[in-house]
Scaffold this motif. Structure first.
Motif, PDB file in Angstrom:
ATOM      1  N   LEU A 128      37.938  34.281  86.628  1.00  0.00           N
ATOM      2  CA  LEU A 128      39.034  34.301  87.602  1.00  0.00           C
ATOM      3  C   LEU A 128      38.587  34.812  88.964  1.00  0.00           C
ATOM      4  O   LEU A 128      39.238  34.543  89.969  1.00  0.00           O
ATOM      5  CB  LEU A 128      40.180  35.186  87.084  1.00  0.00           C
ATOM      6  CG  LEU A 128      40.861  34.734  85.788  1.00  0.00           C
ATOM      7  CD1 LEU A 128      41.979  35.709  85.420  1.00  0.00           C
ATOM      8  CD2 LEU A 128      41.403  33.313  85.908  1.00  0.00           C
ATOM      9  N   ALA A 129      37.484  35.563  89.006  1.00  0.00           N
ATOM     10  CA  ALA A 129      37.014  36.109  90.290  1.00  0.00           C
ATOM     11  C   ALA A 129      35.556  36.527  90.176  1.00  0.00           C
ATOM     12  O   ALA A 129      35.110  36.990  89.128  1.00  0.00           O
ATOM     13  CB  ALA A 129      37.860  37.316  90.695  1.00  0.00           C
ATOM     14  N   GLY A 130      34.802  36.307  91.262  1.00  0.00           N
ATOM     15  CA  GLY A 130      33.450  36.822  91.381  1.00  0.00           C
ATOM     16  C   GLY A 130      32.331  35.850  91.081  1.00  0.00           C
ATOM     17  O   GLY A 130      31.178  36.128  91.417  1.00  0.00           O
ATOM     18  N   HIS A 131      32.635  34.701  90.456  1.00  0.00           N
ATOM     19  CA  HIS A 131      31.570  33.775  90.054  1.00  0.00           C
ATOM     20  C   HIS A 131      31.682  32.396  90.681  1.00  0.00           C
ATOM     21  O   HIS A 131      30.676  31.698  90.841  1.00  0.00           O
ATOM     22  CB  HIS A 131      31.563  33.599  88.539  1.00  0.00           C
ATOM     23  CG  HIS A 131      31.564  34.880  87.774  1.00  0.00           C
ATOM     24  ND1 HIS A 131      32.703  35.416  87.221  1.00  0.00           N
ATOM     25  CD2 HIS A 131      30.566  35.745  87.489  1.00  0.00           C
ATOM     26  CE1 HIS A 131      32.402  36.547  86.613  1.00  0.00           C
ATOM     27  NE2 HIS A 131      31.126  36.779  86.761  1.00  0.00           N
ATOM     28  N   PHE A 132      32.902  31.980  91.000  1.00  0.00           N
ATOM     29  CA  PHE A 132      33.172  30.664  91.561  1.00  0.00           C
ATOM     30  C   PHE A 132      34.169  30.814  92.707  1.00  0.00           C
ATOM     31  O   PHE A 132      34.865  31.840  92.808  1.00  0.00           O
ATOM     32  CB  PHE A 132      33.773  29.730  90.498  1.00  0.00           C
ATOM     33  CG  PHE A 132      32.894  29.480  89.306  1.00  0.00           C
ATOM     34  CD1 PHE A 132      31.992  28.435  89.298  1.00  0.00           C
ATOM     35  CD2 PHE A 132      32.986  30.300  88.183  1.00  0.00           C
ATOM     36  CE1 PHE A 132      31.182  28.206  88.182  1.00  0.00           C
ATOM     37  CE2 PHE A 132      32.192  30.083  87.074  1.00  0.00           C
ATOM     38  CZ  PHE A 132      31.276  29.034  87.075  1.00  0.00           C
ATOM     39  N   PRO A 133      34.280  29.803  93.568  1.00  0.00           N
ATOM     40  CA  PRO A 133      35.269  29.876  94.654  1.00  0.00           C
ATOM     41  C   PRO A 133      36.707  29.895  94.165  1.00  0.00           C
ATOM     42  O   PRO A 133      37.610  30.315  94.878  1.00  0.00           O
ATOM     43  CB  PRO A 133      34.986  28.602  95.478  1.00  0.00           C
ATOM     44  CG  PRO A 133      33.590  28.214  95.122  1.00  0.00           C
ATOM     45  CD  PRO A 133      33.421  28.617  93.683  1.00  0.00           C
TER      46      PRO A 133
END
Length: 232
Positions: free
Chosen positions: A126-131
């Motif tokens: 949900l956050a931190g790895h992909f846009p």
């Protein structure tokens, strides 16, 4: 002149009436995306997770949070109970990720053993790895969950929840020693979609820190309501 004025008023009235339903739809969508009581998910994280679940009738109910209900294995099992399907959410620094399982956390009959069930499993960020929030599919042979009994031997990792793919909640944090703390985790994803900016290891792609154990900031388990799954 009077006829022209009446015509203008009618046009404006029709335009206002036509626009009103669209505004109501927008407000209703915002309400539907509102996070459940007690969750750690922000509004955008909740909306992203609902989108990944891909069911317009789905909503989530927060069952367990380490910061609210304790971090022991018993705390986790007691709070989740027989609910299914489930979503595990892990927070660490700026990262928010986890896994969906269509099964529940069924304990084995023998407290020194474990219960394994084949079920639908996929991971997500949900956050931190992909846009944007991203669903991560895993191999079909990894679609299972193992739930250990409370007396499972320390030599084999101790009580834990093992989610195929891999997310290991309450992992063995040192050789031969198991911590009674579900914040100790291991996580490994063998492949991820394009756009991933996280860590990769010789064993696979990790959403956080490779195959090594890490201590999460927060773990939350949510019940997927309205899913309609009949799997055990």
């Amino acid at each position: 002149m009077v006829i022209w004025a009446v015509t203008v008023l009618l046009v404006l009235s029709v335009a206002w009436t036509s626009a009103k339903p669209a505004q109501q739809v927008h407000l209703r969508r915002v309400q539907e995306a509102s996070p459940p009581n007690g969750t750690s998910l922000s509004a955008s994280e909740y909306e992203g997770l609902i989108g990944l679940l891909g069911n317009g009738t789905t909503r989530l109910a927060s069952l367990y949070r380490t910061s609210e209900h304790g971090t022991s294995y018993d705390d986790l099992i007691d709070r989740v109970g027989d609910a299914k399907p489930l979503v595990f959410v892990v927070r660490k620094d700026q990262y928010v990720f986890g896994a969906f399982i269509s099964a529940g956390l069924r304990l084995p009959d023998d407290p020194a053993s474990y219960h394994r069930v084949e079920c639908d499993v996929w991971h997500f960020s949900l956050a931190g790895h992909f846009p944007q929030p991203t669903k991560i599919e895993i191999e079909q042979w990894e679609h299972y969950v193992e739930v250990a009994g409370g007396q499972r031997s320390v030599a084999v990792g101790g009580p834990s929840v093992y989610i195929g793919g891999v997310l290991w909640v309450k992992a063995e944090y040192d050789v031969g020693v198991a911590a009674d703390d579900v914040l100790y985790c291991k996580q490994l994803t063998r492949s991820v979609p394009e756009g991933y900016t996280g860590v990769s290891t010789e064993y696979g792609t990790a959403l956080l820190a490779g195959w090594s154990t890490f201590m999460a900031d927060e773990i939350e388990v949510l019940h997927v309501v309205g899913w309609g799954s009949n799997q055990e």
